[in-house]
Design a protein around this motif. Structure first.
Motif, PDB file in Angstrom:
ATOM      1  N   ILE A  54       0.839  -1.210   0.000  1.00 42.27           N
ATOM      2  CA  ILE A  54       0.000   0.000   0.000  1.00 42.27           C
ATOM      3  C   ILE A  54       0.868   1.251   0.000  1.00 42.27           C
ATOM      4  CG2 ILE A  54      -1.621   1.344   1.398  1.00 42.27           C
ATOM      5  CD1 ILE A  54      -2.868  -1.358   2.232  1.00 42.27           C
ATOM      6  N   LEU A  55       1.911   1.251   0.824  1.00 44.98           N
ATOM      7  CA  LEU A  55       2.797   2.419   0.859  1.00 44.98           C
ATOM      8  C   LEU A  55       3.555   2.587  -0.448  1.00 44.98           C
ATOM      9  CD1 LEU A  55       4.193   2.208   4.499  1.00 44.98           C
ATOM     10  CD2 LEU A  55       2.517   3.826   3.582  1.00 44.98           C
ATOM     11  N   TYR A  56       3.954   1.493  -1.081  1.00 44.78           N
ATOM     12  CA  TYR A  56       4.641   1.585  -2.363  1.00 44.78           C
ATOM     13  C   TYR A  56       3.706   2.131  -3.444  1.00 44.78           C
ATOM     14  CZ  TYR A  56       7.620   0.456  -6.289  1.00 44.78           C
ATOM     15  OH  TYR A  56       8.397   0.547  -7.414  1.00 44.78           O
ATOM     16  N   THR A  57       2.453   1.728  -3.395  1.00 43.40           N
ATOM     17  CA  THR A  57       1.484   2.235  -4.350  1.00 43.40           C
ATOM     18  C   THR A  57       1.229   3.727  -4.142  1.00 43.40           C
ATOM     19  OG1 THR A  57       0.437   0.065  -4.433  1.00 43.40           O
ATOM     20  CG2 THR A  57      -0.860   1.915  -5.234  1.00 43.40           C
ATOM     21  N   ALA A  58       1.226   4.169  -2.904  1.00 44.19           N
ATOM     22  CA  ALA A  58       0.928   5.563  -2.581  1.00 44.19           C
ATOM     23  C   ALA A  58       2.184   6.418  -2.419  1.00 44.19           C
ATOM     24  CB  ALA A  58       0.106   5.627  -1.305  1.00 44.19           C
ATOM     25  N   LYS A  59       3.338   5.956  -2.897  1.00 44.56           N
ATOM     26  CA  LYS A  59       4.572   6.688  -2.647  1.00 44.56           C
ATOM     27  C   LYS A  59       4.594   8.057  -3.322  1.00 44.56           C
ATOM     28  CE  LYS A  59       7.308   4.670  -6.330  1.00 44.56           C
ATOM     29  NZ  LYS A  59       8.504   3.947  -6.667  1.00 44.56           N
ATOM     30  N   ALA A  60       4.031   8.185  -4.512  1.00 42.11           N
ATOM     31  CA  ALA A  60       4.002   9.485  -5.186  1.00 42.11           C
ATOM     32  C   ALA A  60       3.112  10.465  -4.430  1.00 42.11           C
ATOM     33  CB  ALA A  60       3.532   9.319  -6.621  1.00 42.11           C
ATOM     34  N   PHE A  61       1.979   9.992  -3.954  1.00 42.27           N
ATOM     35  CA  PHE A  61       1.082  10.844  -3.173  1.00 42.27           C
ATOM     36  C   PHE A  61       1.758  11.294  -1.878  1.00 42.27           C
ATOM     37  CE2 PHE A  61      -2.031  11.143   0.283  1.00 42.27           C
ATOM     38  CZ  PHE A  61      -2.780  12.219  -0.161  1.00 42.27           C
ATOM     39  N   LEU A  62       2.392  10.365  -1.187  1.00 42.87           N
ATOM     40  CA  LEU A  62       3.059  10.719   0.064  1.00 42.87           C
ATOM     41  C   LEU A  62       4.191  11.712  -0.159  1.00 42.87           C
ATOM     42  CD1 LEU A  62       3.215   7.205   1.756  1.00 42.87           C
ATOM     43  CD2 LEU A  62       1.740   9.114   2.384  1.00 42.87           C
ATOM     44  N   ALA A  70       4.415  13.919  -2.712  1.00 41.64           N
ATOM     45  CA  ALA A  70       3.894  15.206  -3.171  1.00 41.64           C
ATOM     46  C   ALA A  70       3.166  15.957  -2.069  1.00 41.64           C
ATOM     47  CB  ALA A  70       2.962  14.995  -4.360  1.00 41.64           C
ATOM     48  N   GLU A  71       2.362  15.267  -1.296  1.00 39.72           N
ATOM     49  CA  GLU A  71       1.529  15.935  -0.306  1.00 39.72           C
ATOM     50  C   GLU A  71       2.238  16.185   1.025  1.00 39.72           C
ATOM     51  OE1 GLU A  71      -1.552  17.202  -0.727  1.00 39.72           O
ATOM     52  OE2 GLU A  71      -1.384  16.637  -2.846  1.00 39.72           O
ATOM     53  N   PHE A  72       3.053  15.225   1.453  1.00 40.12           N
ATOM     54  CA  PHE A  72       3.638  15.327   2.787  1.00 40.12           C
ATOM     55  C   PHE A  72       5.154  15.404   2.791  1.00 40.12           C
ATOM     56  CE2 PHE A  72      -0.315  12.807   3.236  1.00 40.12           C
ATOM     57  CZ  PHE A  72      -1.048  13.736   3.962  1.00 40.12           C
ATOM     58  N   GLY A  73       5.793  15.226   1.647  1.00 43.92           N
ATOM     59  CA  GLY A  73       7.246  15.256   1.580  1.00 43.92           C
ATOM     60  C   GLY A  73       7.908  14.023   2.181  1.00 43.92           C
ATOM     61  N   ILE A  74       7.181  12.926   2.244  1.00 44.43           N
ATOM     62  CA  ILE A  74       7.707  11.690   2.801  1.00 44.43           C
ATOM     63  C   ILE A  74       8.186  10.814   1.647  1.00 44.43           C
ATOM     64  CG2 ILE A  74       7.160   9.615   4.126  1.00 44.43           C
ATOM     65  CD1 ILE A  74       4.923  11.243   5.481  1.00 44.43           C
ATOM     66  N   HIS A  75       9.477  10.493   1.638  1.00 46.08           N
ATOM     67  CA  HIS A  75      10.066   9.662   0.587  1.00 46.08           C
ATOM     68  C   HIS A  75      10.472   8.330   1.218  1.00 46.08           C
ATOM     69  CE1 HIS A  75      10.167  13.053  -2.182  1.00 46.08           C
ATOM     70  NE2 HIS A  75      10.568  13.784  -1.162  1.00 46.08           N
ATOM     71  N   LEU A  76       9.557   7.358   1.170  1.00 41.82           N
ATOM     72  CA  LEU A  76       9.815   6.074   1.813  1.00 41.82           C
ATOM     73  C   LEU A  76      10.707   5.159   0.981  1.00 41.82           C
ATOM     74  CD1 LEU A  76       6.271   5.271   3.214  1.00 41.82           C
ATOM     75  CD2 LEU A  76       8.276   6.028   4.472  1.00 41.82           C
ATOM     76  N   PHE A  77      10.560   5.180  -0.319  1.00 44.91           N
ATOM     77  CA  PHE A  77      11.290   4.268  -1.189  1.00 44.91           C
ATOM     78  C   PHE A  77      12.275   5.004  -2.078  1.00 44.91           C
ATOM     79  CE2 PHE A  77       7.207   2.306  -0.226  1.00 44.91           C
ATOM     80  CZ  PHE A  77       7.624   1.081   0.260  1.00 44.91           C
ATOM     81  N   GLY A  78      12.848   6.049  -1.604  1.00 45.53           N
ATOM     82  CA  GLY A  78      13.814   6.829  -2.381  1.00 45.53           C
ATOM     83  C   GLY A  78      13.121   7.909  -3.190  1.00 45.53           C
ATOM     84  N   GLN A  79      13.908   8.638  -3.939  1.00 50.27           N
ATOM     85  CA  GLN A  79      13.395   9.760  -4.713  1.00 50.27           C
ATOM     86  C   GLN A  79      12.688   9.304  -5.915  1.00 50.27           C
ATOM     87  OE1 GLN A  79      13.138  12.698  -3.681  1.00 50.27           O
ATOM     88  NE2 GLN A  79      14.831  13.152  -2.322  1.00 50.27           N
TER      89      GLN A  79
END
Length: 93
Positions: free
Chosen positions: A74-82, A84-93
């Motif tokens: 789920i987090l990998y699917t939502a990585k672009a949203f996270l 763009a909206e929150f500045g959270i880069h979980l899986f790199g840039q």
């Protein structure tokens, strides 16, 4: 020739990921259910129950792996949203 080798390498990676996620996670879940079912055993008369703690711990580990895989997906699917909206880069840039 370089393109063929590159495509075969990518195909190998996709095949391994498909086997792990497509067949591996259901197998882990099935093992967890099986361990959960043997964690509580009853005697022949059906009254006394004894707990098999190693089986119960194994079931918990299997279910934790499944939950971790679901949350990661789920987090990998939502990585672009996270990002763009929150500045959270979980899986790199």
């Amino acid at each position: 020739m370089h393109t063929l080798v590159t495509n075969l390498h990518a195909l190998w990676q996709v095949t391994v990921a498909g086997l792990l996620l497509g067949a591996g996670l259901p197998i882990v879940f099935a093992v967890g259910v099986r361990l959960w079912s043997v964690a509580d055993a009853t005697s022949a008369d059906g009254r006394a129950a004894r707990r098999n703690y190693p089986a119960l711990a194994g079931a918990y580990v299997c279910f934790a792996l499944i939950i971790a895989a679901i949350v990661t997906g789920i987090l990998y699917t939502a990585k672009a949203f996270l990002a763009a909206e929150f500045g959270i880069h979980l899986f790199g840039q």
